[in-house]
Motif scaffolding. Structure first.
Motif, PDB file in Angstrom:
ATOM      1  N   ARG A 234       0.822  -1.212   0.000  1.00 49.69           N
ATOM      2  CA  ARG A 234       0.000   0.000   0.000  1.00 49.69           C
ATOM      3  C   ARG A 234       0.857   1.264   0.000  1.00 49.69           C
ATOM      4  N   ALA A 235       2.166   1.110   0.059  1.00 50.47           N
ATOM      5  CA  ALA A 235       3.062   2.261  -0.029  1.00 50.47           C
ATOM      6  C   ALA A 235       3.043   2.788  -1.457  1.00 50.47           C
ATOM      7  N   ARG A 236       3.124   4.091  -1.588  1.00 42.42           N
ATOM      8  CA  ARG A 236       3.069   4.700  -2.922  1.00 42.42           C
ATOM      9  C   ARG A 236       4.366   4.528  -3.695  1.00 42.42           C
ATOM     10  N   VAL A 237       5.452   4.293  -2.975  1.00 45.26           N
ATOM     11  CA  VAL A 237       6.763   4.158  -3.605  1.00 45.26           C
ATOM     12  C   VAL A 237       7.314   2.767  -3.303  1.00 45.26           C
ATOM     13  N   VAL A 238       7.771   2.096  -4.338  1.00 46.04           N
ATOM     14  CA  VAL A 238       8.406   0.787  -4.174  1.00 46.04           C
ATOM     15  C   VAL A 238       9.887   0.979  -4.478  1.00 46.04           C
ATOM     16  N   THR A 239      10.699   0.831  -3.447  1.00 44.47           N
ATOM     17  CA  THR A 239      12.137   1.056  -3.572  1.00 44.47           C
ATOM     18  C   THR A 239      12.847  -0.231  -3.986  1.00 44.47           C
TER      19      THR A 239
ATOM     20  N   ALA B  44      -0.001  -7.909  -4.055  1.00 42.53           N
ATOM     21  CA  ALA B  44      -1.129  -7.084  -4.479  1.00 42.53           C
ATOM     22  C   ALA B  44      -0.672  -5.636  -4.368  1.00 42.53           C
ATOM     23  N   ALA B  45      -0.675  -4.924  -5.471  1.00 46.00           N
ATOM     24  CA  ALA B  45      -0.237  -3.530  -5.497  1.00 46.00           C
ATOM     25  C   ALA B  45      -1.328  -2.690  -6.135  1.00 46.00           C
ATOM     26  N   PRO B  46      -2.197  -2.052  -5.334  1.00 48.56           N
ATOM     27  CA  PRO B  46      -3.299  -1.286  -5.909  1.00 48.56           C
ATOM     28  C   PRO B  46      -2.851  -0.015  -6.630  1.00 48.56           C
ATOM     29  N   GLY B  47      -1.725   0.542  -6.247  1.00 48.43           N
ATOM     30  CA  GLY B  47      -1.256   1.780  -6.874  1.00 48.43           C
ATOM     31  C   GLY B  47      -0.652   1.525  -8.237  1.00 48.43           C
ATOM     32  N   PRO B  48      -1.082   2.280  -9.260  1.00 50.36           N
ATOM     33  CA  PRO B  48      -0.527   2.062 -10.596  1.00 50.36           C
ATOM     34  C   PRO B  48       0.971   2.325 -10.670  1.00 50.36           C
ATOM     35  N   ALA B  49       1.470   3.274  -9.889  1.00 51.62           N
ATOM     36  CA  ALA B  49       2.911   3.552  -9.915  1.00 51.62           C
ATOM     37  C   ALA B  49       3.692   2.376  -9.349  1.00 51.62           C
ATOM     38  N   ALA B  50       3.175   1.781  -8.296  1.00 49.33           N
ATOM     39  CA  ALA B  50       3.849   0.619  -7.708  1.00 49.33           C
ATOM     40  C   ALA B  50       3.835  -0.560  -8.678  1.00 49.33           C
TER      41      ALA B  50
ATOM     42  N   ARG C   1       3.678  -0.404 -11.842  1.00 50.06           N
ATOM     43  CA  ARG C   1       4.569  -0.074 -12.963  1.00 50.06           C
ATOM     44  C   ARG C   1       6.015  -0.419 -12.630  1.00 50.06           C
ATOM     45  N   VAL C   2       6.428  -0.177 -11.389  1.00 46.80           N
ATOM     46  CA  VAL C   2       7.789  -0.531 -10.977  1.00 46.80           C
ATOM     47  C   VAL C   2       7.999  -2.038 -11.122  1.00 46.80           C
ATOM     48  N   PHE C   3       7.019  -2.815 -10.676  1.00 48.07           N
ATOM     49  CA  PHE C   3       7.135  -4.261 -10.800  1.00 48.07           C
ATOM     50  C   PHE C   3       7.189  -4.692 -12.262  1.00 48.07           C
ATOM     51  N   HIS C   4       6.388  -4.062 -13.110  1.00 44.54           N
ATOM     52  CA  HIS C   4       6.376  -4.416 -14.529  1.00 44.54           C
ATOM     53  C   HIS C   4       7.668  -3.992 -15.220  1.00 44.54           C
ATOM     54  N   LEU C   5       8.167  -2.789 -14.926  1.00 42.81           N
ATOM     55  CA  LEU C   5       9.382  -2.306 -15.580  1.00 42.81           C
ATOM     56  C   LEU C   5      10.612  -3.116 -15.195  1.00 42.81           C
ATOM     57  N   THR C   6      10.638  -3.608 -13.965  1.00 43.12           N
ATOM     58  CA  THR C   6      11.785  -4.396 -13.518  1.00 43.12           C
ATOM     59  C   THR C   6      11.679  -5.857 -13.935  1.00 43.12           C
ATOM     60  N   GLY C   7      10.516  -6.251 -14.454  1.00 39.22           N
ATOM     61  CA  GLY C   7      10.322  -7.635 -14.851  1.00 39.22           C
ATOM     62  C   GLY C   7       9.921  -8.549 -13.701  1.00 39.22           C
ATOM     63  N   LEU C   8       9.728  -7.990 -12.533  1.00 40.11           N
ATOM     64  CA  LEU C   8       9.392  -8.800 -11.373  1.00 40.11           C
ATOM     65  C   LEU C   8       7.897  -9.085 -11.241  1.00 40.11           C
ATOM     66  N   SER C   9       7.094  -8.499 -12.129  1.00 40.87           N
ATOM     67  CA  SER C   9       5.656  -8.725 -12.033  1.00 40.87           C
ATOM     68  C   SER C   9       5.305 -10.188 -12.273  1.00 40.87           C
ATOM     69  N   ARG C  10       6.073 -10.874 -13.070  1.00 49.38           N
ATOM     70  CA  ARG C  10       5.813 -12.296 -13.316  1.00 49.38           C
ATOM     71  C   ARG C  10       6.415 -13.166 -12.226  1.00 49.38           C
ATOM     72  N   VAL C  11       7.574 -12.805 -11.752  1.00 46.99           N
ATOM     73  CA  VAL C  11       8.239 -13.595 -10.722  1.00 46.99           C
ATOM     74  C   VAL C  11       7.472 -13.517  -9.397  1.00 46.99           C
ATOM     75  N   LEU C  12       7.018 -12.321  -9.062  1.00 46.44           N
ATOM     76  CA  LEU C  12       6.324 -12.120  -7.790  1.00 46.44           C
ATOM     77  C   LEU C  12       4.814 -12.230  -7.903  1.00 46.44           C
ATOM     78  N   ARG C  13       4.286 -12.518  -9.091  1.00 49.20           N
ATOM     79  CA  ARG C  13       2.845 -12.663  -9.305  1.00 49.20           C
ATOM     80  C   ARG C  13       2.086 -11.437  -8.804  1.00 49.20           C
TER      81      ARG C  13
END
Length: 152
Positions: free
Chosen positions: A46-51, A75-81, A83-95
């Protein structure tokens, strides 16, 4: 519980993970994962920034879950968060999904739960811009610097 009766534990992550609090956040997450056992753990970011520290922390948590026979989803409801997962390629690894329900569904092999998403099998391949032969490449000679050498 998920559709297959696997226990689901939801862990909220409300803080921005930085070097000062990384160990404390990881210790808390580790304790909650141990309590979940071999079920599904959904980290609700729920944090707005994913470091980068948060990404590493989640990857370590995923490894711990896999070693224990469990599963970790995000689960990341914020679109910016997201996006970080998608840009780093971790969206598939971390589901990664937009909602907790979407994360649990993603664990079961369905779509990720945010608007505009489709399961990878049903994703349409975009058609080319214009049918026909490819256009010739533009010459870069107009960008070249003029020769400023003198003739002898």
């Amino acid at each position: 519980m998920s559709a297959d009766r696997t226990p689901v534990t939801v862990v909220p992550l409300d803080v921005i993970v930085d070097p000062e609090n990384e160990e404390a956040v990881e210790a808390e997450l580790r304790a909650l994962q141990a309590g979940a056992g071999t079920g599904v753990v959904v980290v609700h970011v729920r944090a707005r920034v994913v470091t980068p520290r948060a990404l590493h922390l989640l990857l370590r948590a995923r490894e711990r879950a896999a070693d224990a026979g469990g599963i970790l989803c995000v689960a990341a409801p914020g679109p910016a968060a997201r996006r970080v997962f998608h840009l780093t390629g971790l969206s598939r690894v971390l589901r990664v999904a937009a909602t907790v329900t979407g994360a649990v569904r993603r664990n079961a092999g369905a779509g990720c739960g945010h608007p505009g998403s489709a399961s990878p099998r049903s994703r349409a391949i975009p058609s080319p811009r214009r049918p026909g032969p490819p256009r010739p490449a533009r010459s870069l000679s107009r960008l070249a610097r003029p020769d400023r050498t003198r003739r002898p």
